[in-house]
Design an enzyme around this catalytic site. Sequence first.
Site, PDB file in Angstrom:
ATOM      1  N   GLU A 143       0.861  -1.183   0.000  1.00 33.80           N
ATOM      2  CA  GLU A 143       0.000   0.000   0.000  1.00 33.80           C
ATOM      3  C   GLU A 143       0.898   1.234   0.000  1.00 33.80           C
ATOM      4  O   GLU A 143       1.986   1.219   0.572  1.00 33.80           O
ATOM      5  CB  GLU A 143      -0.853   0.040   1.269  1.00 33.80           C
ATOM      6  CG  GLU A 143      -1.650  -1.211   1.549  1.00 33.80           C
ATOM      7  CD  GLU A 143      -2.788  -1.406   0.576  1.00 33.80           C
ATOM      8  OE1 GLU A 143      -3.515  -0.428   0.329  1.00 33.80           O
ATOM      9  OE2 GLU A 143      -2.937  -2.518   0.046  1.00 33.80           O
ATOM     10  N   TYR A 174       5.009  -3.744  -9.048  1.00 33.68           N
ATOM     11  CA  TYR A 174       3.665  -4.176  -9.439  1.00 33.68           C
ATOM     12  C   TYR A 174       3.674  -4.790 -10.831  1.00 33.68           C
ATOM     13  O   TYR A 174       2.899  -5.669 -11.143  1.00 33.68           O
ATOM     14  CB  TYR A 174       2.719  -2.972  -9.438  1.00 33.68           C
ATOM     15  CG  TYR A 174       2.054  -2.743  -8.116  1.00 33.68           C
ATOM     16  CD1 TYR A 174       0.879  -3.417  -7.807  1.00 33.68           C
ATOM     17  CD2 TYR A 174       2.594  -1.875  -7.188  1.00 33.68           C
ATOM     18  CE1 TYR A 174       0.247  -3.206  -6.599  1.00 33.68           C
ATOM     19  CE2 TYR A 174       1.966  -1.660  -5.973  1.00 33.68           C
ATOM     20  CZ  TYR A 174       0.804  -2.323  -5.684  1.00 33.68           C
ATOM     21  OH  TYR A 174       0.185  -2.111  -4.483  1.00 33.68           O
ATOM     22  N   GLU A 226      -0.378  -0.715  -9.852  1.00 32.19           N
ATOM     23  CA  GLU A 226      -1.239  -1.514 -10.720  1.00 32.19           C
ATOM     24  C   GLU A 226      -2.156  -0.627 -11.541  1.00 32.19           C
ATOM     25  O   GLU A 226      -2.658  -1.017 -12.577  1.00 32.19           O
ATOM     26  CB  GLU A 226      -2.031  -2.544  -9.904  1.00 32.19           C
ATOM     27  CG  GLU A 226      -3.296  -2.033  -9.235  1.00 32.19           C
ATOM     28  CD  GLU A 226      -3.034  -1.272  -7.945  1.00 32.19           C
ATOM     29  OE1 GLU A 226      -1.852  -1.023  -7.631  1.00 32.19           O
ATOM     30  OE2 GLU A 226      -4.009  -0.925  -7.271  1.00 32.19           O
ATOM     31  N   LYS A 227      -2.344   0.615 -11.091  1.00 36.28           N
ATOM     32  CA  LYS A 227      -3.207   1.523 -11.839  1.00 36.28           C
ATOM     33  C   LYS A 227      -2.583   1.871 -13.176  1.00 36.28           C
ATOM     34  O   LYS A 227      -3.249   2.330 -14.088  1.00 36.28           O
ATOM     35  CB  LYS A 227      -3.464   2.784 -11.027  1.00 36.28           C
ATOM     36  CG  LYS A 227      -4.349   2.537  -9.837  1.00 36.28           C
ATOM     37  CD  LYS A 227      -4.707   3.836  -9.159  1.00 36.28           C
ATOM     38  CE  LYS A 227      -5.512   3.590  -7.898  1.00 36.28           C
ATOM     39  NZ  LYS A 227      -4.704   2.865  -6.893  1.00 36.28           N
TER      40      LYS A 227
END
Length: 331
Positions: A143, A174, A226-227
Amino acid sequence: MLKGHNMASTTFYRILQFLLLGTFILGCFVTLFLMYGKPFISWLSGPVKSTVSTDRVKNLFSTKSDKNVTTVLIWLWPFGKTYDPSLCSSLFNIDGCFITADRKHYIKSDGVVIHHRDISPDLSNLPPFKQPSFQKWIWMNFESPSHLSQLPGIENLFNLTLNYRQDADIEVPYGSIVAAEGEEDFVPPSKNKLICWIIHAYGQAFGKYTSDQDYFPTIASYDITEKLYNPLSVGTVPVVLGPSRKNYENFISRDSFIHVDDFSSPKELADYLLLLDKNEEMYLRYFEWRQHFKVKKAYFWAEHTCLACDYLRRHKEYKAFNSLDKWYWGG
Ligand SMILES: *[C@@H]1O[C@H](CO)[C@@H](O)[C@H](O)[C@H]1NC(C)=O
Ligand SMILES: *[C@@H]1O[C@H](CO)[C@@H](O)[C@H](O)[C@H]1NC(C)=O
């Protein structure tokens, strides 16, 4: 001044509305489905081994005498979800690992992986036993600091960090861009001409620590998560902001994304997106990199614990990490 600004932003929002109400809204749904539906589906149909790994069998019958086996204990399943931890050899070519969540192996574990999110709200979830002198505790977290609460008392507990930051002991991004050798040519999905906005929420963390010169360059990579890799992998063009274009280019091809900084105003950006929507050739240029590369996404969480084991096998030396709060939250 104010009025001009308002007018400009009203125009911008009109254009934006137009964008959203057009083909985009449908496209975004498709993207969201692909982004979040796909990992789940591939997880379901992914390689699930029912056979008991040889390492595991070996470990049942031997303890410390088998010097070549590295034991890693998953103290808490990340977010409470179990996964098959025995894939190090078959999926990642990492041999000699015994990864388990069975706490009876604590005393002989070379490493104990502890997921930050699952420790909170206090330290009562941490191992209540003495740490054997050879054992390393590994702080695992994916996070961003703005989405993660600090926990008093963990500053000096850990030996290693497992994180997406490049300066973590065990770095697991990621995603990454890797060579696509001998693969079929990539064809952008038929929903083509879609541009779906990815707006990063980098919240307080950014403004809060800008004074810390050392900290700032590393925090810049936080939002490349990951975005970014999910839309890239499904064949959409991310529109990004936050970290500089240069920072993004350390990780992904310069012509695979649109950076807000490339435009002097929101209107200019909106005009460009509209242009792109109409111009197939220009749009397809954003996918040229796919002729040689592809997106490799991290395999949560099996890859993470296997890489922890791999690290422990290669680094037997003493190591303590005594500045977790400063490193991750800036203080
Ligand atoms: C133990 O592992 C090392 C390298 O990881 C290897 O060179 C050695 O042959 C192994 N020893 C045994 C007994 O398997
Ligand atoms: C791990 O870190 C703790 C806390 O700093 C320290 O007491 C311990 O000696 C370290 N262990 C190893 C194997 O590096």
